[in-house]
Motif scaffolding. Structure first.
Motif, short mmCIF file in Angstrom:
data_model
loop_
_atom_site.label_atom_id
_atom_site.label_comp_id
_atom_site.label_asym_id
_atom_site.label_seq_id
_atom_site.Cartn_x
_atom_site.Cartn_y
_atom_site.Cartn_z
N SER A 127 0.81 -1.26 -0.31
CA SER A 127 -0.47 0.27 0.40
C SER A 127 0.72 1.36 0.23
O SER A 127 0.58 2.14 0.85
CB SER A 127 -1.60 0.18 1.20
N ASN B 264 0.92 4.32 -1.97
CA ASN B 264 0.18 5.66 -1.85
C ASN B 264 -0.59 5.68 -0.60
O ASN B 264 -0.82 6.97 -0.32
CB ASN B 264 -0.36 5.27 -2.89
N LEU C 144 6.91 -3.26 -8.50
CA LEU C 144 5.77 -3.70 -8.34
C LEU C 144 5.34 -1.83 -7.61
O LEU C 144 4.74 -1.25 -8.41
CB LEU C 144 5.07 -4.50 -7.38
N THR C 145 5.95 -1.75 -6.86
CA THR C 145 6.09 -0.58 -6.23
C THR C 145 5.64 0.75 -7.24
O THR C 145 4.44 1.66 -7.76
CB THR C 145 6.53 0.20 -5.35
N SER C 146 6.51 1.14 -7.77
CA SER C 146 6.65 1.38 -8.87
C SER C 146 5.82 2.13 -9.99
O SER C 146 5.59 3.34 -10.94
CB SER C 146 8.01 1.91 -9.53
N SER C 147 5.39 0.66 -10.75
CA SER C 147 4.05 0.39 -11.45
C SER C 147 2.65 1.21 -11.51
O SER C 147 2.10 1.25 -11.49
CB SER C 147 4.21 -1.35 -11.88
N ILE C 148 2.75 1.38 -10.06
CA ILE C 148 1.67 1.20 -9.11
C ILE C 148 1.99 2.95 -8.59
O ILE C 148 0.70 3.18 -7.66
CB ILE C 148 0.85 0.78 -8.03
N LEU C 149 2.94 3.53 -8.35
CA LEU C 149 2.80 4.77 -7.77
C LEU C 149 1.72 5.91 -8.15
O LEU C 149 2.65 6.16 -9.42
CB LEU C 149 4.59 5.50 -7.88
N GLU C 150 0.67 6.97 -7.64
CA GLU C 150 0.61 7.35 -7.74
C GLU C 150 1.52 9.39 -8.05
O GLU C 150 2.32 9.48 -7.95
CB GLU C 150 -0.81 8.08 -7.41
N SER D 177 1.96 10.74 -4.99
CA SER D 177 3.12 10.43 -3.87
C SER D 177 4.49 10.29 -4.45
O SER D 177 5.62 10.21 -3.60
CB SER D 177 2.51 8.57 -4.43
N LYS E 68 -2.93 -8.97 0.97
CA LYS E 68 -3.01 -7.65 -0.23
C LYS E 68 -1.58 -7.71 -0.89
O LYS E 68 -1.42 -7.58 -2.19
CB LYS E 68 -3.20 -6.10 0.48
N LEU F 102 -1.19 -8.21 -4.87
CA LEU F 102 -0.39 -7.38 -5.85
C LEU F 102 0.99 -8.26 -6.56
O LEU F 102 1.62 -7.68 -7.30
CB LEU F 102 0.06 -6.45 -4.70
#
Ligand code: ZN
Length: 242
Positions: free
Chosen positions: A43, A45, A86-92, A95, A224, A228
């Motif tokens: 999680s 963001n 994975l974090t980079s791919s969902i980072l808004e 953020s 979670k 992911l």
């Protein structure tokens, strides 16, 4: 002044929520984020939202810089690299902006905060030994410096003659003739064998430091992580506190 110190949240919103609920009851003047809001967990963001809205100030960690491409991940293990990806791919974008604006260090003259170590913060040095701590004491002048990075609580102090010793990291009486370097452990991925979220409280008026531990819903975070596609190794280690 009363301070709460939180470090190495690593995108674990369940742990961070519980820690913030506890901090709310402690009436602190300063809530300082010591870096690594993201990486490893599911999680990023939500955690960065909470950190941005709740913390007085914050500093950058190596994972924070890795997900925005600002630090080299060649020395990250494969699990950490996968989490960064994975974090980079969902980072808004909010953020991303917050992470890119974090400084390396924070100080109010009495207390310093830095993610890994006060000597050259972007070198991300680990402070495990009295010898390393002794070197780090030469790089700051405040009474206390709070750090994270290793995910293992630790405390060192130096007296006026320059003698450095390692102390119990759970409860400390801060003495005016000494200076301190204290690792506050990790909110979101503890590695000292205790799976509960860790954070520090320092009360400048009473001169007392305490490492707090809080249980949180580890299963929910693990679910979670599975969704992911984070590695099993990272999922399992939360329960072990390793
Ligand atoms: Zn970390």
């Amino acid at each position: 002044m009363k301070y709460a110190l939180i470090s190495d949240i690593h995108a674990n919103a369940e742990a961070l929520d519980r820690v913030l609920m506890r901090v709310d009851t402690l009436h602190v003047d300063v809530l300082l984020f010591l870096g690594d809001g993201v990486g490893y967990g599911p999680s990023p963001n939500r955690c960065l939202d909470l950190i941005r809205n709740r913390c007085t100030s914050g500093v950058a960690g190596n994972h924070d810089h890795a997900v925005i491409g600002r630090t080299n991940t060649a020395n990250f293990n494969l699990y950490a690299q996968k989490a960064v990806y994975l974090t980079s791919s969902i980072l808004e974008s909010e953020s991303y902006r917050y992470l890119s604006e974090l400084e390396y260090e924070w100080s109010d003259g009495e207390v310093r905060g830095v993610h890994a170590a006060p000597c050259d913060p972007p070198a991300w040095t680990y402070v495990f030994s009295v010898t390393e701590a002794a070197r780090q004491f030469s790089c700051f002048e405040e009474t206390l410096c709070f750090i994270g990075h290793s995910h293992i609580p630790a405390a060192f102090s130096i007296d006026r003659s320059g003698h450095v010793e390692q102390l119990d990291a759970v409860v400390l009486e801060i003495r005016p003739e000494r200076r301190y370097l204290i690792n506050v452990g990790s909110v979101g991925q503890p590695r000292d064998g205790d799976s509960r979220a860790a954070f520090g409280i320092y009360d400048g008026d009473s001169g007392r430091y305490e490492l707090m531990r809080i249980e949180y819903d580890i299963s929910e975070t693990q679910k979670k992580m599975t969704r992911l596609g984070l590695p099993d190794y990272l999922i399992n280690r939360l329960r072990l506190g390793r």
